[in-house]
Write an enzyme that holds these catalytic residues in place. Structure first.
Site, PDB file in Angstrom:
ATOM      1  N   CYS A 126       0.800  -1.225   0.000  1.00  0.00           N
ATOM      2  CA  CYS A 126       0.000   0.000   0.000  1.00  0.00           C
ATOM      3  C   CYS A 126       0.834   1.277   0.000  1.00  0.00           C
ATOM      4  O   CYS A 126       0.302   2.360  -0.227  1.00  0.00           O
ATOM      5  CB  CYS A 126      -0.952   0.003   1.192  1.00  0.00           C
ATOM      6  SG  CYS A 126      -2.203  -1.297   1.113  1.00  0.00           S
ATOM      7  N   HIS A 268      -2.970   7.278   3.140  1.00  0.00           N
ATOM      8  CA  HIS A 268      -3.429   6.050   2.495  1.00  0.00           C
ATOM      9  C   HIS A 268      -4.813   5.706   3.019  1.00  0.00           C
ATOM     10  O   HIS A 268      -5.064   5.725   4.225  1.00  0.00           O
ATOM     11  CB  HIS A 268      -2.447   4.916   2.779  1.00  0.00           C
ATOM     12  CG  HIS A 268      -2.996   3.554   2.494  1.00  0.00           C
ATOM     13  ND1 HIS A 268      -3.532   3.210   1.263  1.00  0.00           N
ATOM     14  CD2 HIS A 268      -3.097   2.444   3.274  1.00  0.00           C
ATOM     15  CE1 HIS A 268      -3.931   1.955   1.307  1.00  0.00           C
ATOM     16  NE2 HIS A 268      -3.696   1.469   2.507  1.00  0.00           N
ATOM     17  N   ASN A 298     -10.338   0.365   0.564  1.00  0.00           N
ATOM     18  CA  ASN A 298      -8.873   0.373   0.527  1.00  0.00           C
ATOM     19  C   ASN A 298      -8.429  -0.233  -0.792  1.00  0.00           C
ATOM     20  O   ASN A 298      -8.564  -1.444  -1.005  1.00  0.00           O
ATOM     21  CB  ASN A 298      -8.330  -0.435   1.711  1.00  0.00           C
ATOM     22  CG  ASN A 298      -6.809  -0.453   1.781  1.00  0.00           C
ATOM     23  OD1 ASN A 298      -6.125  -0.142   0.809  1.00  0.00           O
ATOM     24  ND2 ASN A 298      -6.281  -0.839   2.922  1.00  0.00           N
TER      25      ASN A 298
END
Length: 391
Positions: A126, A268, A298
């Site tokens: 990520c 993020h 996500n």
């Protein structure tokens, strides 16, 4: 050609950002009944209302291609004589490549009509987009290349355990793309500073155990669960908040910015609790946080560019705005970057719909959702021609 200003300086500029997610949104009400969750449960714990899933015939490379082709110079007839793409290298950040071997970036470059430019994948999970931005910055500032295409793309749905609701409610599929080009210091879009880090002693907190060389070299047949993504949630939460907070503080010290001077904070998009915790610790109010999590979940390496493109499409970003981004992912990896938003200053009264970079849009249909931010009216027109512009 080496573009430099009168003083011989050279910097790397963010020129444009675009995003794309597949299919119709999967709302919380449509999640599997055997997970035992409802809309209120998911919203309370994650802040997510919907996410998108790639179809059975769609891969990371497909999503990366759709996002990249929305950028100026790549949107129409790639490689054609009228509008040849101006890209010297391709960097793809992904944790879900199309194959273990080869990398996905060369195929993406070929599909975009970029010829034999260098292309490679990076795996920082990520944190991939932030790591990729730093890599592209180095490639440009060194003088090696003039313009680099960076794509963050992940199809998490391909490795989620159907019985694991904790991951299933959070992750979505998506891709975000950006162009990074050479330019003079102080120009709009300038990438100013980076802070990157990793901690391999905690590599097993986020992991897909099967498929790699270690599992293939192990004695005996791999366990069935090894094919699925696993995350130790509570430990990851603590690491994510601490690492991103420290990274942001370090970066603010490098830039000389006070937290109050940051116009937009883009962490993020992991879950709402992590976003709030990091923002509060860094000292940035909720009104300055850009989020896209509620609609896409996500999306791994795609989450930051998707949030940026969505915010610009809503008219929240203006040329010269100070932007701080930060991410955390498996590895463990983390990183932050500071830059000023690109483009020319908007004329009075235009903020919120149309700016000097052209109209941006978020088009949500049964087949795809596209969010773009691209420089120039020509890019807007090409998006309309390709059916990706709702305006």
């Amino acid at each position: 050609m080496d573009r430099r200003d009168a003083d011989g300086g050279r910097s790397a500029l963010l020129e444009a950002v675009a995003g794309w997610v597949p299919g119709a949104p999967v709302h919380n009400e449509a999640l599997p009944a055997d997970w035992g969750v409802d809309d209120a449960w998911v919203r309370t714990r994650t802040g997510i209302v919907s996410r998108h899933r790639a179809g059975p015939d769609m891969s990371t490379g497909d999503l990366a291609y759709e996002a990249a082709r929305l950028l100026p110079g790549l949107a129409a007839d790639p490689g054609g004589p009228d509008r040849p793409p101006r890209v010297d290298a391709v960097v793809l950040a992904t944790a879900t490549p199309d194959h273990l071997c080869p990398g996905t970036a060369p195929a993406l470059a070929a599909r975009l009509g970029l010829g034999t430019v260098p292309a490679f994948d990076i795996a920082a999970v990520c944190s991939g987009f932030v790591y990729g931005l730093a890599v592209c910055h180095g490639l440009v500032v060194s003088g090696l290349y003039e313009r680099v295409l960076l794509v963050g793309a992940d199809v998490y749905s391909t490795w989620l355990d159907p019985a694991d609701r904790s991951s299933g409610v959070v992750f979505g599929d998506g891709a975000g793309a950006a162009l990074i080009a050479a330019g003079p210091p102080g120009a709009p879009g300038e990438l100013l500073a980076f802070d990157l880090g990793s901690d391999g002693t905690a590599y097993d907190l986020i992991k897909v155990a099967g498929g790699g060389a270690r599992s293939r070299a192990a004695a005996g047949a791999p366990a069935a669960d090894d094919a699925y993504f696993r995350m130790r949630g509570s430990a990851v939460y603590q690491h994510a908040v601490e690492r991103m907070t420290h990274s942001c503080r370090t970066l603010l010290a490098k830039t000389g910015w006070d937290a109050a001077e940051v116009d937009h904070f883009v962490p993020h998009q992991a879950n709402a609790r992590i976003l709030r915790s990091v923002a509060e610790r860094v000292g940035i109010g909720a009104q300055r946080c850009l989020t896209h999590l509620e609609r896409v979940g996500n999306t791994g390496a795609a989450s930051i560019p998707l949030a940026l493109a969505d915010a610009d499409g809503a008219g929240r970003l203006a040329a010269g705005d100070r932007v701080l981004i930060t991410a955390f992912g498996g590895g463990l990896t983390w990183g932050s970057a500071a830059f000023r938003w690109p483009g020319k200053p908007r004329a009075a009264g235009t903020r919120g719909s149309t700016g000097a970079r052209g109209t941006t849009a978020a088009a949500d249909t049964a087949s795809a959702t596209a969010t773009t931010s691209a420089t120039g009216a020509a890019a807007t027109e090409r998006r309309r021609e390709s059916g990706h512009d709702a305006g």
